[in-house]
Design a protein around this motif. Structure first.
Motif, mmCIF file in Angstrom:
data_model
loop_
_atom_site.group_PDB
_atom_site.id
_atom_site.type_symbol
_atom_site.label_atom_id
_atom_site.label_comp_id
_atom_site.label_asym_id
_atom_site.label_seq_id
_atom_site.Cartn_x
_atom_site.Cartn_y
_atom_site.Cartn_z
ATOM 1 N N LEU A 178 10.605 -10.048 -39.521
ATOM 2 C CA LEU A 178 11.796 -10.559 -38.688
ATOM 3 C C LEU A 178 13.140 -9.723 -38.536
ATOM 4 C CD1 LEU A 178 11.292 -14.094 -40.199
ATOM 5 C CD2 LEU A 178 10.459 -13.426 -38.026
ATOM 6 N N SER A 179 13.025 -8.589 -38.592
ATOM 7 C CA SER A 179 14.028 -7.616 -38.719
ATOM 8 C C SER A 179 14.713 -7.445 -36.991
ATOM 9 C CB SER A 179 13.698 -6.182 -38.992
ATOM 10 O OG SER A 179 12.597 -5.509 -38.422
ATOM 11 N N ASN A 180 15.930 -7.306 -37.195
ATOM 12 C CA ASN A 180 16.773 -7.481 -35.861
ATOM 13 C C ASN A 180 16.595 -8.513 -35.037
ATOM 14 O OD1 ASN A 180 18.185 -4.843 -35.476
ATOM 15 N ND2 ASN A 180 16.444 -3.741 -35.804
ATOM 16 N N THR A 181 16.297 -9.716 -35.610
ATOM 17 C CA THR A 181 16.147 -11.079 -34.853
ATOM 18 C C THR A 181 17.271 -11.890 -34.990
ATOM 19 O OG1 THR A 181 15.113 -11.994 -36.584
ATOM 20 C CG2 THR A 181 13.519 -11.193 -34.927
ATOM 21 N N LYS A 182 17.698 -12.818 -33.991
ATOM 22 C CA LYS A 182 18.909 -13.593 -34.269
ATOM 23 C C LYS A 182 18.440 -14.993 -34.575
ATOM 24 C CE LYS A 182 21.327 -11.164 -30.356
ATOM 25 N NZ LYS A 182 21.781 -11.237 -29.105
ATOM 26 N N LEU A 183 18.994 -15.135 -35.989
ATOM 27 C CA LEU A 183 18.539 -16.500 -36.405
ATOM 28 C C LEU A 183 19.683 -17.308 -36.937
ATOM 29 C CD1 LEU A 183 15.047 -15.171 -38.344
ATOM 30 C CD2 LEU A 183 15.169 -16.723 -36.194
ATOM 31 N N SER A 184 20.783 -16.810 -36.605
ATOM 32 C CA SER A 184 21.936 -17.639 -36.917
ATOM 33 C C SER A 184 21.704 -19.158 -36.601
ATOM 34 C CB SER A 184 23.284 -17.262 -36.265
ATOM 35 O OG SER A 184 24.247 -17.666 -36.361
ATOM 36 N N GLY A 185 22.274 -19.923 -37.781
ATOM 37 C CA GLY A 185 22.284 -21.073 -37.962
ATOM 38 C C GLY A 185 20.799 -21.950 -37.803
ATOM 39 N N ALA A 186 19.740 -21.082 -38.308
ATOM 40 C CA ALA A 186 18.430 -21.657 -38.392
ATOM 41 C C ALA A 186 18.222 -22.300 -39.659
ATOM 42 C CB ALA A 186 17.189 -20.451 -38.123
ATOM 43 N N ASN A 187 17.479 -23.352 -39.513
ATOM 44 C CA ASN A 187 17.050 -24.014 -40.936
ATOM 45 C C ASN A 187 15.804 -23.635 -41.479
ATOM 46 O OD1 ASN A 187 16.683 -25.878 -42.828
ATOM 47 N ND2 ASN A 187 16.279 -27.899 -41.589
ATOM 48 N N LEU A 188 15.967 -22.917 -42.452
ATOM 49 C CA LEU A 188 14.831 -22.002 -43.252
ATOM 50 C C LEU A 188 14.952 -22.723 -44.640
ATOM 51 C CD1 LEU A 188 15.376 -18.447 -41.645
ATOM 52 C CD2 LEU A 188 13.525 -20.199 -41.127
ATOM 53 N N SER A 189 15.369 -23.831 -44.744
ATOM 54 C CA SER A 189 15.430 -24.319 -46.096
ATOM 55 C C SER A 189 14.113 -24.628 -46.615
ATOM 56 C CB SER A 189 16.317 -25.759 -46.194
ATOM 57 O OG SER A 189 15.580 -26.529 -45.410
ATOM 58 N N GLY A 190 13.777 -24.232 -47.936
ATOM 59 C CA GLY A 190 12.415 -24.433 -48.412
ATOM 60 C C GLY A 190 11.468 -23.383 -47.931
ATOM 61 N N ALA A 191 11.614 -22.739 -47.178
ATOM 62 C CA ALA A 191 10.468 -21.887 -46.365
ATOM 63 C C ALA A 191 10.300 -20.676 -47.391
ATOM 64 C CB ALA A 191 11.141 -21.190 -45.103
ATOM 65 N N ASN A 192 8.904 -20.258 -47.161
ATOM 66 C CA ASN A 192 8.205 -19.138 -47.947
ATOM 67 C C ASN A 192 8.724 -18.059 -47.084
ATOM 68 O OD1 ASN A 192 7.014 -17.355 -49.656
ATOM 69 N ND2 ASN A 192 4.979 -18.532 -49.355
ATOM 70 N N LEU A 193 9.542 -17.134 -47.726
ATOM 71 C CA LEU A 193 9.795 -16.056 -47.045
ATOM 72 C C LEU A 193 9.775 -14.755 -48.053
ATOM 73 C CD1 LEU A 193 13.022 -17.443 -45.314
ATOM 74 C CD2 LEU A 193 11.377 -16.343 -43.839
ATOM 75 N N SER A 194 8.876 -14.913 -48.810
ATOM 76 C CA SER A 194 8.623 -13.827 -49.771
ATOM 77 C C SER A 194 8.044 -12.721 -49.096
ATOM 78 C CB SER A 194 7.726 -14.337 -50.819
ATOM 79 O OG SER A 194 6.586 -14.742 -50.534
ATOM 80 N N ARG A 195 8.538 -11.472 -49.501
ATOM 81 C CA ARG A 195 8.022 -10.205 -49.000
ATOM 82 C C ARG A 195 8.354 -9.941 -47.610
ATOM 83 N NH1 ARG A 195 4.941 -7.736 -53.024
ATOM 84 N NH2 ARG A 195 4.317 -9.128 -54.843
ATOM 85 N N THR A 196 9.137 -10.883 -46.941
ATOM 86 C CA THR A 196 9.364 -10.582 -45.509
ATOM 87 C C THR A 196 10.479 -9.426 -45.470
ATOM 88 O OG1 THR A 196 11.005 -12.185 -45.580
ATOM 89 C CG2 THR A 196 9.062 -12.960 -44.647
ATOM 90 N N THR A 197 10.369 -9.024 -44.170
ATOM 91 C CA THR A 197 11.422 -7.865 -43.671
ATOM 92 C C THR A 197 12.291 -8.379 -42.766
ATOM 93 O OG1 THR A 197 9.596 -6.281 -43.833
ATOM 94 C CG2 THR A 197 11.653 -5.515 -42.649
#
Length: 377
Positions: free
Chosen positions: A42-61
């Motif tokens: 997800l590099s170089n993406t615009k995710l300002s203000g996103a609700n990613l609470s509790g999400a599994n983002l392990s090993r993500t870029t």
């Protein structure tokens, strides 16, 4: 591996993602929904203000991504690459960031309370005014990190690398520093070391210079030792400053009001200006506050002052704080001054209400950065 459905929704943008989460929460009938984005890029993406609470983002870029005020609370970001990300004011409370790469990330004002940052790489990161209370920073690399004004109360810094870290006015109350490397760390008499638990520290990265050489600090011994060191250093510096030439061209008094506010040895005419200065400091940009500049005007070469002359991504702009001296009667004069700056190559000159600057300085600075990008596009 990431759930392809979740990933597809996220790539449609923050509004679609947040709306989707809201709808699922309304119709899940108390069923816990796990959002799996692990291993994705997800590099170089615009995710300002996103609700990613509790999400599994392990090993993500996630490097070079804008996560301004994004909610990562309780998320799994272990082994994720968050280098050079914008996490200003993001919520990472309770998140698992163990072994993640946060090098040179901007975490100014972020909430990392209770987060697991064990063995994380935070070298060069900006953590100014961040909330790290109760965080687990065991073995974390904080070399050259900016921890000024941060709250590290009750944090676990066992074996952390604080080499060249900035720890000015930082709250370390009840923190655990046993085994930490504190080579060339920068603290001052406002750094709170009361009730720090520390049996021993190292003065080098290779952990060969142990202090104390043998045994352990007595309870309160570490804080007592460094408090005395700071007091002696402050005394030496204060005497040296008495010998300095006080004439300068920064924060010159133009009005009868003699009140001058000092922050980081810079002069300001209001607490509001200091709020903006602190917000700019947290973004790590180059800025010149209240400094006279020599410009070409219709009358020839003259001195002109801007509230803040700022360089953002190689682009220059002027941010003006409209306080009580910026009256309607002076607007024509100020417009002429703005034109002078623009004629001299400063394409962006923006004015912001003083009350807004005081209450929401980070928001003002981020908006100003957007105006610079637009002005130079």
């Amino acid at each position: 591996m990431a759930n392809e459905e979740h990933l597809a929704i996220l790539k449609q943008g923050v509004e679609v993602w947040n709306s989707s989460r809201l709808m699922k929460s309304l119709y899940s009938f108390n069923e816990i929904v796990t959002y799996d984005l692990s291993g994705s890029d997800l590099s170089n993406t615009k995710l300002s203000g996103a609700n990613l609470s509790g999400a599994n983002l392990s090993r993500t870029t996630l490097c070079l991504t804008n996560f301004f005020v994004t909610d990562f609370s309780e998320a799994d970001l272990s082994l994720a690459d968050l280098s050079f990300t914008n996490l200003v004011s993001a919520n990472l409370s309770g998140a698992n960031l163990s072994e993640s790469n946060l090098s040179f990330a901007n975490l100014a004002g972020a909430n990392l309370s209770g987060a697991n940052l064990a063995d994380a790489n935070l070298s060069g990161a900006n953590l100014a005014s961040a909330n790290l209370s109760g965080a687990n920073l065991t073995g974390a690399n904080l070399s050259c990190a900016n921890l000024n004004w941060a709250d590290l109360s009750c944090a676990n810094l066992n074996w952390a690398n604080l080499n060249n870290a900035q720890i000015i006015e930082t709250n370390l109350h009840n923190a655990n520093l046993t085994g930490a490397c504190i080579k060339n760390w920068h603290i001052n008499n406002e750094t709170k070391l009361d009730d720090v638990f520390c049996e021993y520290v190292y003065l080098d990265y290779n952990k060969t210079q142990r202090r104390p050489t043998y045994g352990k600090f007595l309870p309160g011994g570490f804080a007592s030792l460094y408090t005395k060191i700071i007091e002696n250093t402050t005394l030496i510096l204060s005497k040296a400053l008495e010998l300095e030439n006080t004439i300068n061209n920064q924060g010159v008094q133009f009005y009868s009001n003699p009140k001058i506010h000092i922050w980081e040895k810079l002069r300001f005419r209001s607490e509001t200006e200091i709020k903006i200065a602190e917000a700019l400091y947290r973004t790590r940009v180059l800025f010149l506050p209240n400094s006279l500049a020599r410009l070409t005007t219709p009358k020839g070469r003259e001195n002109t002052e801007a509230d803040f002359l700022i360089c953002y991504n190689g682009k220059w702009g002027v941010l003006e704080v409209d306080g009580p001296f910026h009256t309607a009667e002076r607007r024509v004069e100020e417009q002429e001054r703005e034109r002078i700056f623009k004629k001299n190559g400063i394409k962006v000159v923006e004015r912001f209400d003083a009350q807004r600057c005081y209450n929401n300085p980070d928001e003002v600075v981020q908006e100003f950065f957007k105006m610079i990008e637009i002005g130079y596009s």
